[in-house]
Design an enzyme around this catalytic site. Structure first.
Site, PDB file in Angstrom:
ATOM      1  N   HIS A   7       0.832  -1.212   0.000  1.00  0.00           N
ATOM      2  CA  HIS A   7       0.000   0.000   0.000  1.00  0.00           C
ATOM      3  C   HIS A   7       0.865   1.259   0.000  1.00  0.00           C
ATOM      4  CE1 HIS A   7       0.888   1.021   4.180  1.00  0.00           C
ATOM      5  NE2 HIS A   7       0.763  -0.285   4.453  1.00  0.00           N
ATOM      6  N   GLU A  81      -1.873  -6.984   7.830  1.00  0.00           N
ATOM      7  CA  GLU A  81      -0.510  -6.770   8.298  1.00  0.00           C
ATOM      8  C   GLU A  81      -0.272  -7.554   9.591  1.00  0.00           C
ATOM      9  OE1 GLU A  81       2.477  -6.522   7.945  1.00  0.00           O
ATOM     10  OE2 GLU A  81       2.959  -4.413   7.634  1.00  0.00           O
TER      11      GLU A  81
END
Length: 185
Positions: A7, A81
């Site tokens: 990202h 994550e």
């Protein structure tokens, strides 16, 4: 073909804070990095776009998708994550190694993160066989997953960076505790 994209940048990335599951939005540089990733990916033919469910990954995927004419097909929880638990938000820069190691013992184990990332990618590849897939996720999970699959350590993946991976490497991986331990000490 499988493309893994980290990202775009958030303010926590810029400050060096551990983000983990904390849902911090992209900043303006992060949006530009996502746009740049989409532009670079436009040279290929892509069929499917997936991402982690966290907002920074979803927004990155949506920006990439707008460049490629793709809608986000699904979010994949296994691509979240690493869970840094009680140390999320901590800035490690400037700490000595023993203190960092002590703090990181509170986080989700690296081998578990890599195993989860591989399982998530395998599920996506099985759901969309013979398709060219872009998966947007996060720096640590991508790094640890790639370390296991390639067998070579990689220290960092830049915000907005794209790494292409052979789907057969992912699908051919079988959980190997020794390989996980070696790649994620």
């Amino acid at each position: 073909m499988l493309a893994l994209v980290r990202h775009g940048q958030t303010d926590w990335n810029a400050a060096g804070r551990l983000q983990g599951h904390t849902d911090v939005p992209l900043n303006s540089l992060g949006r530009q990095q996502a746009l740049d990733a989409g532009t670079s990916l436009s040279a290929g033919r892509w069929d499917v776009l997936v991402s982690s469910p966290l907002g920074r990954a979803v927004e990155t995927a949506q920006i990439i998708g707008s460049e490629l004419g793709l809608e986000l097909a699904e979010t994949v929880p296994e691509l979240l994550e690493r869970d840094y638990r009680g140390i999320e938000g901590t800035i490690l820069r400037g700490m000595d190694r023993p203190r960092i190691d002590e703090l990181m013992n509170q986080a989700e184990p690296e081998a578990d993160v890599a195993d989860r990332g591989i399982a998530g990618l395998q599920a996506v590849l099985r759901t969309y066989p013979e398709q060219n897939i872009i998966a947007v996720a996060h720096g640590t999970i991508l790094r640890l997953t790639l370390n296991v699959l390639h067998g070579t350590p990689r220290d960092y993946i830049l915000n907005g960076e794209t790494v292409e991976l052979d789907p057969d490497v992912v699908l051919g991986y079988r959980a190997d505790p020794d390989q996980l331990a070696a790649a994620c000490p």
